[in-house]
Design an enzyme around this catalytic site. Structure first.
Site, PDB file in Angstrom:
ATOM      1  N   GLU B 287       0.823  -1.206   0.000  1.00 32.56           N
ATOM      2  CA  GLU B 287       0.000   0.000   0.000  1.00 32.56           C
ATOM      3  C   GLU B 287       0.855   1.252   0.000  1.00 32.56           C
ATOM      4  O   GLU B 287       0.651   2.164  -0.778  1.00 32.56           O
ATOM      5  CB  GLU B 287      -0.833   0.051   1.296  1.00 32.56           C
ATOM      6  CG  GLU B 287      -2.122  -0.664   1.305  1.00 32.56           C
ATOM      7  CD  GLU B 287      -2.752  -0.578   2.678  1.00 32.56           C
ATOM      8  OE1 GLU B 287      -3.722  -1.299   2.877  1.00 32.56           O
ATOM      9  OE2 GLU B 287      -2.296   0.189   3.553  1.00 32.56           O
ATOM     10  N   ASN B 377      -7.813   3.519  14.499  1.00 30.10           N
ATOM     11  CA  ASN B 377      -7.803   3.976  13.113  1.00 30.10           C
ATOM     12  C   ASN B 377      -8.828   3.189  12.304  1.00 30.10           C
ATOM     13  O   ASN B 377      -9.951   3.617  12.145  1.00 30.10           O
ATOM     14  CB  ASN B 377      -6.409   3.846  12.514  1.00 30.10           C
ATOM     15  CG  ASN B 377      -5.387   4.699  13.248  1.00 30.10           C
ATOM     16  OD1 ASN B 377      -5.713   5.778  13.732  1.00 30.10           O
ATOM     17  ND2 ASN B 377      -4.171   4.218  13.354  1.00 30.10           N
ATOM     18  N   GLY B 381      -5.768  -1.887   4.882  1.00 29.54           N
ATOM     19  CA  GLY B 381      -5.563  -2.993   3.945  1.00 29.54           C
ATOM     20  C   GLY B 381      -5.128  -4.274   4.618  1.00 29.54           C
ATOM     21  O   GLY B 381      -4.868  -5.260   3.929  1.00 29.54           O
TER      22      GLY B 381
END
Lengths: 496, 496
Positions: B287, B377, B381
């Site tokens: 990512e 959070n 991914g």
């Protein structure tokens, strides 16, 4: 007559090729296509060894669940040290829950590749049932494919069971993909349509590895399905109504997307219900074809179905075997690494319908355990399908044990599908569409639509008090001291 | 000068195109490539409306996390009703946990397709930062791609921010796949290698939709990484040792498989550590490219990296911008639906390394919540990578809050990655390889290898007593009354 057939021996002679400590990969998926004779002979061999005071246990790998003749007998003989990737046998379940068998509960799409990766160790023996052996040595599979291709490839020794109960006309019903590679040699699966062939109709085996061939003539397990009861009917109605609703909003085409339907009575009822729907030209890309899906094929509502296994009642199995030619080209059985492959599931945009044991108010789903500690069956393919589907449904009656257990709980006692993966929960009470909702909005929808009225107010009260008690934790508010108290209450008082 | 550039207006004029109730898709992924001016102007506009007593809230969709200038300012203005698919801003976190913002915490590979499916409703406005606009109207992206392609395609109106802080030499760093289709038109992704191009270097936008262009010159967030502390060093050592161990057993090739490394300090430390390993010709399919990975590229250990975003400290961002030409052909930024695509992750056989908040003794991992209720959070991914990787690691110090919290607990207070998905847990204490292990064997390994010595005996005691108390539930034995008691104790006493 093939050269392999000349290696025909008795089941006992075949079982003699299996040694203590061996890892044995057997065919079989949801009670279909498992070996019928060698496991029993192996159980005898193990019992005799135990009577002589010798150690004799094996690791048992399969496609998925088998039957009493495999898991039942081998468990009773104390023959199994480790079991993967799925099982549903009552005797084996008891041994697993007693801590006597180590059970590795794996996503069914992961089992073949993880065996190839070497994560489970070297496979010693494959015992694979087939419908026939061609003169050139190719194998015609029967009512399931499962992991047979992988076990035949990986095992050092192979034992074949040729079961003449399977019609020889099974030839042409299978698509065995031989393009599987290890990274970095992997290629895209060029599968664009549920019925597309990407492989061969036959299983291959290195003749040099075949140590025994055993002839059998015995039916698959073929347990009956429960008749559709009012609760199952209500759940099936909710699912079908919702699909109509999505078509009306242009989020699904009129012929839907390919259907996946899990193992069991409720998923079977949904398929039965679709027979009375207005949908036409349906397709399926699924693990198992159960009675309801076969009826859908018979009615013409379902144009075609790809799966890895047939899981039929005795009556439907007989019907299938007698009319097998009429299904040719409309049913395709694939290895489970393909039927359950994330790549294909996501590409085709499946509509996945699977059962659950319980869900919590935020939509975390328990598919495997009761009261946290005891496993029922396993996750099977539900994770493969739910994570990668276009739409996923999880379905359960809102209560169990005559209402003493609520299937909607404050906190799931085991989690197999997380809030990130679950979309639509269905009970006989109604349907909660969780897509695009925050945890609090999910909770309100699940409590209102899915919980049984007897438990609804208490769930709402839990949510309200959790919210009040967590001014800085109102994303997924919980009361830690009460989160599992419903399960505790059941353990102590027999009711939630 | 393109025709689009003639639509240049002030940020305030651009923000006037955003109306109350709009769904707004902004660029930005891990503090890179988010719009720098329009969000602030929008926050002003919302505050003014609120002062007039008018309702004004929007839904905010992004790639992933942004920066105080986006999530912070808009939250402070009370401008956000719903937020997806990921964020990490302290102000927004507080509002989410206060129940003021509905937060939809989605797998990052799911967000684009679910928007396309219509599951979140219609997108009104896209606000996308780019490095430049070509005379022909094509857009040169900057430091992230994220969901920008999807928002540009889906939104009714488009606002572009052209940020001249991004070097114009970003041209050629991106691979924007335009083959995405809805089922049943989906095709295989013909991506066989981390650096293979399957798309265009440019983002496209329908010029008719562009209502405003805003010029900016402002750096990305670019927060520093913590220096590698002894705990991070120990964890990184365990990971690298294990990779050597797997190579020695022929389960990994000498150049490994493509690496994925999550966001944060620990994942960054692992990358830094690889710089001192004996591995050569590494690749990454990930990512984010953080400082550690850029250093690996600089050292030559890492041949090339595919990602969706750069997430660099200010110092490294400056270094990158100054030397950008030297990275061309060695860094490729893709849409997050491709960087995180299950199909590609599984095909390439990734080695995935992600942080966790806690794990329970059976290997269920919590990546998102503290003490069940409050989100930190989001899952990001980590689920895309963990489920589909060849190998996955979850990494955390064994304790938090000066030892008052154990990262290994009897029962995880929130579960994002289930026992079916987690393979290798790492703390500074050691590494537990869970592959092919039953839950009981997992528990023994996790307690022995990963738990802090201060908590080890109590965890083992919990396991022993759970086993004794559940003669029929020894698959995953739990004590329901104690399962969450460690978290409760922390809430009441400040220590587990």
């Amino acid at each position: 007559m093939s050269a392999l057939s000349s290696r025909t021996v008795s089941a006992a002679e075949a079982a003699a090729h299996i040694s203590p400590g061996d890892r044995v990969g057997m065919s079989g998926f949801t009670g279909a296509g498992y070996p019928k004779a060698v496991p029993e002979a192996l159980a005898d061999r193990v019992e005799q060894a135990h009577q002589r005071g010798e150690e004799f246990r094996i690791e048992l790998w399969t496609g998925a669940s088998t039957a009493p003749e495999v898991d039942g007998l081998l468990t009773e003989a104390g023959a199994v040290s480790k079991r993967l990737p799925f099982q549903s046998d009552p005797t084996a379940r008891q041994a697993i829950n007693a801590g006597e068998i180590e059970y590795i509960d794996t996503h069914l799409s992961h089992s073949a590749q993880q065996a190839w990766f070497g994560f489970y160790g070297k496979l010693d023996v494959a015992v694979v049932e087939v419908a026939g052996i061609l003169p050139n040595g190719l194998l015609v599979p029967g009512s399931s494919v499962g992991n047979s291709k992988t076990w035949l490839d990986l095992a050092e020794k192979v034992i074949l069971e040729v079961n003449s109960w399977h019609p020889r006309a099974y030839e042409g019903f299978h698509d065995i993909y031989y393009g599987t590679r290890l990274p970095p040699q992997r290629m895209p699966l060029q599968l664009l349509d549920p019925m597309q062939r990407i492989g061969d109709p036959y299983l291959r085996v290195d003749p040099a590895k075949v140590v025994a061939v055993v002839q059998t003539e015995a039916p698959d397990r073929n347990l009956p399905f429960k008749p559709v009861d009012p609760d199952s009917q209500a759940m099936a109605d909710h699912v079908v109504d919702f699909l109509h609703h999505e078509v009306a909003r242009d989020r699904l085409p009129k012929g839907l997307f390919p259907l996946q339907s899990g193992v069991g009575n409720i998923a079977n009822a949904v398929m039965t219900n679709l027979a009375h729907s207005q949908f036409e030209d349906l397709t399926a890309y699924t693990e198992v074809i159960q009675d309801g899906m076969l009826e859908l094929l018979d009615s013409g509502k379902l144009a075609a179905a790809s799966a890895t296994s047939l899981c039929l009642s005795a009556q439907k199995a007989e019907h299938f075997n007698e009319n097998i030619e009429s299904y040719k080209g409309r049913i395709l059985l694939r290895p489970q690494e393909i039927s359950n492959h994330p790549e294909v599931i996501r590409r085709l945009g499946l509509i996945a319908i699977n059962g659950m044991i319980e869900a919590d108010i935020y939509g975390n789903v328990n598919s495997t355990h009761v009261m946290a500690s005891s496993i029922i069956n396993g996750i099977g393919g539900s994770g493969d399908f739910a994570r990668n589907a276009y739409l996923n449904f999880f379905v359960s009656p809102s209560t169990a044990k005559d209402g003493m257990i609520s299937a909607i709980v404050p906190f799931a006692s085991h989690i197999d599908h997380t809030e990130h993966d679950t979309q639509i929960l269905v009970t006989e009470q109604g349907l909660a569409d969780l897509r695009g909702l925050s945890p609090m909005a999910r909770a309100r929808s699940i409590i209102r639509n899915c919980a049984h009225p007897h438990y609804r107010d208490r769930l709402q009260d839990y949510l309200d008090r959790a919210c009040a008690a967590n001014p800085g934790g109102r994303h997924t508010p919980h009361l830690l001291g009460e989160a599992l108290s419903w399960h505790q209450a059941f353990q102590h008082t027999g009711r939630m």
